[in-house]
Scaffold this motif. Structure first.
Motif, PDB file in Angstrom:
ATOM      1  N   SER A   1       0.850  -1.285  -0.026  1.00 44.53           N
ATOM      2  CA  SER A   1       0.179   0.010  -0.122  1.00 44.53           C
ATOM      3  C   SER A   1       0.772   1.458   0.126  1.00 44.53           C
TER       4      SER A   1
ATOM      5  N   ARG B   1       2.685   3.315  -4.253  1.00 45.00           N
ATOM      6  CA  ARG B   1       1.747   3.654  -5.211  1.00 45.00           C
ATOM      7  C   ARG B   1       2.790   4.403  -6.354  1.00 45.00           C
ATOM      8  N   HIS B   2       3.786   5.234  -5.678  1.00 48.00           N
ATOM      9  CA  HIS B   2       4.597   5.904  -6.662  1.00 48.00           C
ATOM     10  C   HIS B   2       5.252   4.785  -7.562  1.00 48.00           C
TER      11      HIS B   2
ATOM     12  N   SER C   1       4.173   1.907  -8.732  1.00 51.27           N
ATOM     13  CA  SER C   1       2.919   1.648  -9.850  1.00 51.27           C
ATOM     14  C   SER C   1       3.099   2.699 -10.800  1.00 51.27           C
ATOM     15  N   ASP C   2       3.085   3.882 -10.300  1.00 51.32           N
ATOM     16  CA  ASP C   2       3.004   5.030 -11.398  1.00 51.32           C
ATOM     17  C   ASP C   2       4.043   5.203 -12.435  1.00 51.32           C
TER      18      ASP C   2
ATOM     19  N   LEU D   1      -1.333  -3.010  -2.343  1.00 50.18           N
ATOM     20  CA  LEU D   1      -1.962  -1.816  -2.979  1.00 50.18           C
ATOM     21  C   LEU D   1      -3.142  -2.526  -3.953  1.00 50.18           C
TER      22      LEU D   1
ATOM     23  N   TYR E   1      -6.300  -1.597  -6.747  1.00 46.99           N
ATOM     24  CA  TYR E   1      -6.871  -1.013  -7.927  1.00 46.99           C
ATOM     25  C   TYR E   1      -8.169  -1.141  -8.218  1.00 46.99           C
TER      26      TYR E   1
ATOM     27  N   GLN F   1      -8.618   3.789  -9.935  1.00 48.36           N
ATOM     28  CA  GLN F   1      -7.820   4.497  -8.718  1.00 48.36           C
ATOM     29  C   GLN F   1      -7.334   3.546  -7.812  1.00 48.36           C
ATOM     30  N   TYR F   2      -6.291   4.020  -7.011  1.00 45.00           N
ATOM     31  CA  TYR F   2      -5.757   3.144  -6.168  1.00 45.00           C
ATOM     32  C   TYR F   2      -6.488   3.203  -4.856  1.00 45.00           C
TER      33      TYR F   2
ATOM     34  N   GLU G   1      -6.835   1.136  -0.733  1.00 48.05           N
ATOM     35  CA  GLU G   1      -5.808   0.388   0.650  1.00 48.05           C
ATOM     36  C   GLU G   1      -7.124  -0.725   1.071  1.00 48.05           C
TER      37      GLU G   1
END
Length: 163
Positions: free
Chosen positions: A84, A87-88, A90-91, A152, A154, A158-159, A161
């Protein structure tokens, strides 16, 4: 008799919107050509079999990872299930690049994986199955490691948790 539209399926936008209602974990698929390590964010990941331990990932033909996994010299790939707090990453691996030095790379016998992830798998490439505009890569899991951290998720673009 089936109409021509029904034989071709629903429109891509409708398909994407509908399947966006399926919550999934977020993974980064990794591989190397011996010189460069590559990663790609993927939510199209599934467990296939316990015996033998098989997984499947779906890779778009346009992705750099597709060209890498299609090479006969590439026999293994990694799957890191993001936590979780990642995220950074994943981007980053979805093409919204951040600083490369922020990627917590680690290796297992030369294969790049993502450190700090909930789980990491090393897979031997078993089969490549053409499927529309993607290829499905079936992998035999040869190594696995996991933590009890939260993943994390989806959902609807959107992400999210847990909890």
């Amino acid at each position: 008799m089936t109409s021509p539209a029904a034989r071709e399926g629903i429109p891509p936008h409708e398909f994407r919107q509908t399947l966006g209602r399926f919550a999934s974990g977020v993974t980064v698929i990794t591989a190397t050509d011996g010189e460069q390590r590559r990663g790609m964010t993927a939510s199209a990941f599934v467990s296939v079999s316990l015996t033998p331990p098989l997984i499947l990932v779906s890779v778009d033909h346009r992705a750099h990872m597709h060209a890498l996994l299609s090479a006969e010299t590439v026999t293994q790939f990694g799957v890191s299930i993001l936590s979780s707090s990642q995220r950074h990453l994943s981007d980053h691996f979805a093409g919204r690049l951040g600083p490369e030095e922020e990627v917590p790379w680690l290796t297992h016998e030369g294969l790049p994986l993502i450190g700090g992830s909930v789980a990491q798998l090393v897979c031997r490439k078993q089969q490549a199955i053409p499927a529309g505009d993607h290829t499905l890569y079936l992998g035999l899991v040869e190594y696995a490691r996991y933590t009890d951290d939260d993943p994390l998720l989806y959902f609807r673009g959107q992400y999210h948790e847990l909890g």
